[in-house]
Design an enzyme around this catalytic site. Structure first.
Site, PDB file in Angstrom:
ATOM      1  N   GLU A   1      35.867  22.107  45.133  1.00 39.88           N
ATOM      2  CA  GLU A   1      34.948  23.222  44.924  1.00 39.88           C
ATOM      3  C   GLU A   1      33.618  22.762  44.329  1.00 39.88           C
ATOM      4  OE1 GLU A   1      34.576  27.561  42.747  1.00 39.88           O
ATOM      5  OE2 GLU A   1      35.552  25.930  41.680  1.00 39.88           O
TER       6      GLU A   1
ATOM      7  N   SER B   1      34.874  35.948  42.858  1.00 38.91           N
ATOM      8  CA  SER B   1      35.459  34.689  43.341  1.00 38.91           C
ATOM      9  C   SER B   1      36.982  34.640  43.222  1.00 38.91           C
ATOM     10  CB  SER B   1      34.884  33.507  42.555  1.00 38.91           C
ATOM     11  OG  SER B   1      33.516  33.396  42.773  1.00 38.91           O
TER      12      SER B   1
ATOM     13  N   PHE C   1      36.152  16.730  32.579  1.00 42.41           N
ATOM     14  CA  PHE C   1      34.852  16.142  32.258  1.00 42.41           C
ATOM     15  C   PHE C   1      33.883  17.138  31.631  1.00 42.41           C
ATOM     16  CE2 PHE C   1      36.714  13.947  35.958  1.00 42.41           C
ATOM     17  CZ  PHE C   1      36.902  12.694  35.394  1.00 42.41           C
TER      18      PHE C   1
ATOM     19  N   HIS D   1      26.650  38.833  42.952  1.00 47.72           N
ATOM     20  CA  HIS D   1      27.001  38.324  44.276  1.00 47.72           C
ATOM     21  C   HIS D   1      26.416  39.235  45.349  1.00 47.72           C
ATOM     22  CE1 HIS D   1      30.843  36.339  42.449  1.00 47.72           C
ATOM     23  NE2 HIS D   1      29.728  35.781  42.037  1.00 47.72           N
TER      24      HIS D   1
ATOM     25  N   HIS E   1      23.555  32.616  39.791  1.00 50.48           N
ATOM     26  CA  HIS E   1      23.644  33.680  38.775  1.00 50.48           C
ATOM     27  C   HIS E   1      22.490  33.613  37.780  1.00 50.48           C
ATOM     28  CE1 HIS E   1      27.307  35.685  39.859  1.00 50.48           C
ATOM     29  NE2 HIS E   1      28.040  34.589  39.799  1.00 50.48           N
TER      30      HIS E   1
ATOM     31  N   ASP F   1      31.023  27.545  46.112  1.00 50.66           N
ATOM     32  CA  ASP F   1      31.113  28.856  45.464  1.00 50.66           C
ATOM     33  C   ASP F   1      29.742  29.538  45.536  1.00 50.66           C
ATOM     34  OD1 ASP F   1      31.415  31.056  43.570  1.00 50.66           O
ATOM     35  OD2 ASP F   1      33.247  30.031  42.940  1.00 50.66           O
TER      36      ASP F   1
ATOM     37  N   ASP G   1      27.210  28.516  42.583  1.00 46.47           N
ATOM     38  CA  ASP G   1      27.294  29.907  42.146  1.00 46.47           C
ATOM     39  C   ASP G   1      26.586  30.132  40.812  1.00 46.47           C
ATOM     40  OD1 ASP G   1      28.640  32.614  42.397  1.00 46.47           O
ATOM     41  OD2 ASP G   1      29.529  31.945  40.512  1.00 46.47           O
TER      42      ASP G   1
ATOM     43  N   ASP H   1      33.015  31.492  49.177  1.00 48.19           N
ATOM     44  CA  ASP H   1      33.825  32.662  48.851  1.00 48.19           C
ATOM     45  C   ASP H   1      33.033  33.961  49.020  1.00 48.19           C
ATOM     46  OD1 ASP H   1      32.230  31.805  46.761  1.00 48.19           O
ATOM     47  OD2 ASP H   1      33.821  31.843  45.257  1.00 48.19           O
ATOM     48  N   HIS H   2      31.719  33.872  48.747  1.00 52.41           N
ATOM     49  CA  HIS H   2      30.881  35.073  48.818  1.00 52.41           C
ATOM     50  C   HIS H   2      29.435  34.639  48.806  1.00 52.41           C
ATOM     51  CE1 HIS H   2      29.852  34.274  44.708  1.00 52.41           C
ATOM     52  NE2 HIS H   2      31.147  34.110  44.451  1.00 52.41           N
TER      53      HIS H   2
HETATM   54 ZN   LIG Z   1      29.870  34.048  40.823  1.00 51.69          ZN
END
Ligand SMILES: [Zn+2]
Ligand SMILES: *[C@@H]1O[C@H](CO)[C@@H](O)[C@H](O)[C@H]1NC(C)=O
Ligand SMILES: *[C@@H]1O[C@H](CO)[C@@H](O)[C@H](O)[C@H]1NC(C)=O
Ligand SMILES: *[C@@H]1O[C@H](CO)[C@@H](O)[C@H](O)[C@H]1NC(C)=O
Length: 564
Positions: free
Chosen positions: A347, A123, A303, A476, A356, A73, A352, A393-394
């Protein structure tokens, strides 16, 4: 070239002078492991080896019994490059010369990631594209572009709901599973099994807060447990106990708690028991290791109340949480039991999140953790009958600034007297927007944060950003992402594609879903490759009826001949 070397030398001269004065930023520099790389012969041999590899590149045109999709991601091309360098530097090497496992997959293409309504995507819309083969709007999962954000009514219309590779695989008798490091109801996994006009409708309280129109929609956690094809998944692992009504840590931030008081983990177990199936649930590494994946029909592991911890923060004891590699291995052990093969989505979801928060180290350590999962997978499956894809995804807005010297710590700083007018160091990895924005007025001019005495290699370090964002809200990026492919039909990735094409290749390779009937025609007429170019120039004519039919007939005969 000479200029760059000259400049580097000058940078070092400046740095050394500053070092004498005690003010130089010392980024650790790792040596190249290739002692012969200054020689012409090294590169001639290197190139020839690579050429031979390309010439003997296999093209598997057989059917894919199994399909495994690894989704990093936010793993844009810059993140991939920086991750590759970090991987090498963790082994004491300069890093640039190395490869991530997927860097050497035989087929690579680029994917256009835009959402139908956004130039730079999120996403949810992107996951809908690569899992369903249909591009969608920002923040929507499992629905087509007729569904605008939050439009519950439109999302309930059958014609707007899209099937994904999950249903296609199950319809073909394959086992299915999903592994993620985020909440199991987060955008990417949700797009696999759920349909919602709003990715954050993960629990019922979010829907209630959205107003009366939204109440007809079912939250994503309930869809996971109640609906087909979600409830048929043999393996479900990730975080997100809170939205499942099974939280253990009452001190965790309340992101999405259930209002209906239901415990969806218990309901999941009851559903399996009602179907006469064995099942097991784990919430720690120790519990996961007690499960025999070769002798359990359905496995669920949650988890984390929210997401799973980052790899760098993970408790590796039995009371802690498993790595993405361990989860993937358990998933494969379970899914490999199936005669008709399987589909698995894995994933690396927190690459990601590290981005961020503009904490490059947190993010890149997630990337190399996912790489270990890919490596373990390649060792466990039969690659002649398993299509393995690695993609993102990006992208993100992280850049790699010029011109650190070769082997410079990827989290380190650069002094570039020639180009940088304030003569202060900057980090190789920076963000165009993020929480690290820090410009101040010193009475005479605007100055940026002075990194001279800052440990920029720390996992919490946030580089300077041009535009300020709230913490965790770096955006993103919108450029293309790469897809790396190996196994049956991997060569169908060969140019710049729409991201939605990924689902089509998976379905075609495995002969499932929209391609379950006509997937035997594997050979393309090579003369047709560049028709689209001619079409754009207005010179191309479609073959007229009869000759077109003849051409098709010849193609079918040719294909059949090749098959036998
Ligand atoms: Zn994101
Ligand atoms: C791997 O798959 C191919 C194609 O299905 C098959 O011919 C081969 O026997 C398999 N190899 C092993 C070790 O199972
Ligand atoms: C911003 O930069 C100034 C120096 O220019 C520094 O004193 C301050 O600590 C920095 N703020 C943050 C949040 O890093
Ligand atoms: C940056 O910090 C270093 C070390 O504290 C100091 O010597 C240098 O003068 C500072 N640079 C600027 C432009 O303030």
């Amino acid at each position: 070239m000479l200029q760059v070397i000259e400049m580097t030398v000058r940078c070092w001269a400046v740095c050394c002078v500053l070092a004498v004065l005690g003010t130089c930023v010392e980024s650790e520099v790792f040596p190249s492991p290739e002692t012969r790389e200054s020689e012409t012969s090294y590169w001639m041999e290197h190139g020839e080896r690579e050429l031979q590899e390309a010439l003997s590149r296999p093209q598997y045109t057989n059917k894919a019994k199994n399909v495994i999709l690894f989704l990093g991601d936010g793993m844009g091309v810059t993140v991939n490059t920086a991750g590759r360098i970090m991987k090498g530097q963790k082994e004491g090497k300069s890093g640039e010369e190395g490869y991530l496992v997927w860097d050497r997959f035989p087929n690579v293409a680029l994917l256009k990631t835009y959402n139908l309504d956004r130039q730079v995507p999120d996403s949810a819309g992107t996951a809908t594209a690569f899992l369903a083969g249909v591009k969608a709007n920002y923040y929507t999962v499992g629905v087509n572009g007729n569904v605008k954000l939050n439009d519950c009514a439109a999302s309930l219309k059958n014609k707007n709901r899209v099937d994904t590779v999950l249903k296609w695989a199950q319809d073909a008798g394959k086992a299915t599973g999903v592994v993620t490091t985020t909440q199991i109801t987060h955008a990417t996994p949700a797009a696999l099994y759920a349909k919602s006009p709003q990715r954050y409708w993960q629990c019922d309280t979010k829907i209630m807060a959205a107003g009366p129109e939204a109440l007809r929609c079912k939250d994503i956690a309930r869809q996971l447990v109640e609906d087909d094809p979600a409830r048929n998944m043999k393996v479900i692992m990730g975080g997100g106990r809170q939205e499942m009504g099974a939280r253990e840590d009452n001190s965790a931030e309340e992101k999405c708690v259930r209002n209906d008081g239901r415990n969806l983990v218990e309901e999941w177990k009851m559903d399996k028991e009602a179907r006469g199936a064995t099942n097991a649930y784990a919430s720690t590494t120790g519990q996961l290791r007690e499960i025999d994946p070769t002798d359990t029909d359905f496995i669920m592991g949650l988890f984390g109340d929210l997401h799973m911890p980052y790899e760098v923060d993970r408790d590796t004891s039995l009371n802690g949480t498993p790595s993405i590699e361990e989860m993937t291995k358990v998933a494969l052990q379970r899914l490999k039991q199936e005669e008709k093969g399987f589909f698995l989505l894995v994933e690396g979801g927190r690459i990601d999140h590290g981005m961020h928060y503009t904490q490059p180290k947190r993010s890149l350590e997630e990337l190399v953790a996912m790489e270990r999962a890919v490596l373990a997978t390649l060792n466990q499956v039969n690659l002649t009958e398993t299509l393995v894809l690695v993609t993102a995804d990006h992208s993100h807005v992280m850049t790699m600034n010029g011109y650190p010297i070769r082997g410079n710590n990827i989290f380190g700083t650069v002094i570039n007297e020639d180009d940088v007018s304030d003569h202060m160091p900057y980090t190789t990895l920076m963000f165009t927007n993020g929480p690290g924005f820090n410009y101040t007025w010193n009475g005479a001019e605007v100055i940026r944060r002075n990194l001279s005495e800052v440990d920029t290699t720390h996992k919490d370090f946030e580089p300077l950003a041009a535009v300020p964002t709230y913490s965790g809200s770096e955006t993103h990026g919108g450029e293309d992402v790469a897809v790396f492919a190996q196994g049956p039909m991997a060569h169908l990735f060969h140019r710049v594609h729409e991201q939605s094409y990924v689902a089509h290749v998976m379905a075609y390779a495995a002969c499932i879903g929209p391609y379950s009937k006509n997937c035997q025609y594997h050979i393309e007429d090579p003369t047709n490759y560049y028709n689209h170019v001619k079409n754009q120039r207005g010179q191309h004519r479609e073959p007229s009826g009869a000759s077109g039919a003849m051409a098709n007939f010849a193609l079918v005969v040719f294909t059949l001949l090749l098959c036998f």
